[in-house]
Design a protein around this motif. Structure first.
Motif, short mmCIF file in Angstrom:
data_model
loop_
_atom_site.label_atom_id
_atom_site.label_comp_id
_atom_site.label_asym_id
_atom_site.label_seq_id
_atom_site.Cartn_x
_atom_site.Cartn_y
_atom_site.Cartn_z
N MET A 1 0.83 -1.20 0.00
CA MET A 1 0.00 0.00 0.00
C MET A 1 0.87 1.25 0.00
O MET A 1 0.62 2.21 -0.76
N ALA A 2 1.88 1.28 0.86
CA ALA A 2 2.74 2.46 0.95
C ALA A 2 3.43 2.72 -0.38
O ALA A 2 3.51 3.88 -0.84
N ARG A 3 3.93 1.68 -1.02
CA ARG A 3 4.63 1.85 -2.29
C ARG A 3 3.70 2.39 -3.39
O ARG A 3 4.06 3.28 -4.16
N VAL A 4 2.49 1.84 -3.46
CA VAL A 4 1.54 2.28 -4.49
C VAL A 4 1.09 3.72 -4.25
O VAL A 4 1.05 4.54 -5.18
N LEU A 5 0.76 4.05 -3.02
CA LEU A 5 0.33 5.41 -2.72
C LEU A 5 1.44 6.41 -3.06
O LEU A 5 1.16 7.50 -3.58
N ALA A 6 2.68 6.04 -2.78
CA ALA A 6 3.80 6.93 -3.11
C ALA A 6 3.94 7.08 -4.62
O ALA A 6 4.19 8.18 -5.13
N ARG A 7 3.78 6.00 -5.36
CA ARG A 7 3.86 6.08 -6.83
C ARG A 7 2.77 6.98 -7.40
O ARG A 7 2.95 7.61 -8.45
N GLN A 8 1.63 7.03 -6.72
CA GLN A 8 0.53 7.89 -7.17
C GLN A 8 0.72 9.34 -6.74
O GLN A 8 -0.11 10.20 -7.07
N LEU B 1 -7.38 -13.98 1.87
CA LEU B 1 -6.11 -14.51 2.32
C LEU B 1 -4.95 -13.87 1.58
O LEU B 1 -4.93 -13.82 0.35
N GLN B 2 -3.97 -13.39 2.32
CA GLN B 2 -2.86 -12.65 1.76
C GLN B 2 -1.54 -13.41 1.89
O GLN B 2 -1.45 -14.42 2.59
N ALA B 3 -0.54 -12.89 1.23
CA ALA B 3 0.76 -13.56 1.17
C ALA B 3 1.43 -13.70 2.53
O ALA B 3 2.34 -14.52 2.69
N ASN B 4 0.99 -12.92 3.53
CA ASN B 4 1.60 -13.03 4.85
C ASN B 4 0.99 -14.14 5.70
O ASN B 4 1.32 -14.28 6.87
N LEU B 5 0.12 -14.93 5.11
CA LEU B 5 -0.59 -15.96 5.87
C LEU B 5 0.37 -16.96 6.50
O LEU B 5 0.13 -17.48 7.58
N GLU C 1 0.50 -5.37 -3.97
CA GLU C 1 0.37 -4.20 -4.86
C GLU C 1 -1.03 -4.11 -5.47
O GLU C 1 -1.52 -3.02 -5.75
N GLU C 2 -1.69 -5.24 -5.66
CA GLU C 2 -3.09 -5.20 -6.08
C GLU C 2 -3.95 -4.55 -5.01
O GLU C 2 -4.83 -3.73 -5.30
N VAL C 3 -3.69 -4.91 -3.77
CA VAL C 3 -4.41 -4.27 -2.66
C VAL C 3 -4.09 -2.78 -2.63
O VAL C 3 -4.98 -1.94 -2.43
N GLY C 4 -2.83 -2.44 -2.85
CA GLY C 4 -2.44 -1.04 -2.88
C GLY C 4 -3.19 -0.25 -3.93
O GLY C 4 -3.57 0.91 -3.71
N ALA C 5 -3.44 -0.86 -5.07
CA ALA C 5 -4.18 -0.17 -6.13
C ALA C 5 -5.61 0.12 -5.71
O ALA C 5 -6.17 1.19 -6.00
N ALA C 6 -6.23 -0.83 -5.02
CA ALA C 6 -7.59 -0.61 -4.52
C ALA C 6 -7.61 0.51 -3.49
O ALA C 6 -8.51 1.36 -3.47
#
Length: 252
Positions: free
Chosen positions: A22-29, A192-196, A221-226
């Motif tokens: 999320m942090a990476r995507v928001l920064a890219r935006q 379910l996410q990759a940190n499971l 990053e898909e979650v970040g886009a949402a």
């Protein structure tokens, strides 16, 4: 679309996994991101990565369940970035400790870990930022939740689910209270996410993945886009909603 230049975003629990995405995507935006994590080294690593990629970020390690520590840390980050928080992403939600087991095996002390984090942690950060958002006439609150909040599961997460259910109810009421001030509040309920793998044994993870229609765990990053959509001007007509983002599981 979904440009966030000039906005300041606080993402809690952003030192790894979904929060980092999320942090990476928001920064890219275009947003300047306050990267929070319980551990300073994790927050600094993500903030440094955002800076290296050409974005804006500062690290802000603090425990979201401790209002007396959280508020000065957020104010210091706001001062460094020169503006108040416009976008709050309440993502911190996986409590440390031995709570991931059937309710009958938990002690009352273990009940508090995930409930304090998921309810009081989000209440604290929301309290810190909400007045400035309302006074400015613009704000976005994104509460990260889970399908576990609304679907019973025999996987030992009853206390986590109780916390998520409680904070979902709060967000719906908050949205009704602050919509008149140009502030929206929505819930993104993740599957379910990759940190499971950090909370469950591999064989249990494999069994759960087999129930997901898309056949894989969620991508940060898909979650970040949402989240970027919910944080943008274009989502201004949506508030008080729970959006399921779960790979097709728990459809209703």
């Amino acid at each position: 679309m979904f440009k966030l230049e000039g906005r300041i975003a606080l993402v809690t629990g952003a030192g790894q996994s979904v929060g980092e995405g999320m942090a990476r995507v928001l920064a890219r935006q275009g947003a300047a991101v306050i990267v929070n994590d319980l551990y300073g080294e994790r927050a600094s690593r993500v903030a440094d990565a955002v800076l290296k990629a050409g974005g804006k970020a500062v690290s802000a390690p603090f425990d979201v369940t401790d209002l007396s520590a959280a508020e000065p840390a957020v104010r210091a980050a706001e001062a460094e970035l020169g503006h108040h928080v416009d976008i709050l992403v309440n993502n911190a939600g996986i409590a440390e400790g031995d709570w991931n087991r059937p309710f009958r095996e938990l002690t009352p002390e273990q009940w508090r870990l995930p409930i304090d984090l998921n309810i009081y942690g989000s209440l604290n950060t929301t309290k810190i930022v909400i007045d400035n958002m309302c006074e400015a006439g613009w704000g976005r609150i994104v509460q990260i939740s889970s399908g576990s909040a609304r679907t019973g599961q025999n996987i030992g997460v009853s206390m986590y689910a109780a916390g998520k259910s409680g904070i979902e109810g709060f967000v719906r009421h908050l949205a009704a209270e602050v919509g008149q001030f140009g502030v929206t509040a929505n819930i993104l309920a993740l599957g379910l996410q990759a940190n499971l793998g950090s909370t469950m044994p591999p064989e249990q993870v494999k069994a759960l993945v087999s129930t997901i229609p898309i056949g894989r765990l969620g991508d940060p990053e898909e979650v970040g886009a949402a989240v970027a959509y919910l944080a943008a001007d274009e989502s201004g007509g949506m508030t008080g909603q729970t959006i399921d983002f779960n790979g097709g599981t728990q459809t209703r």
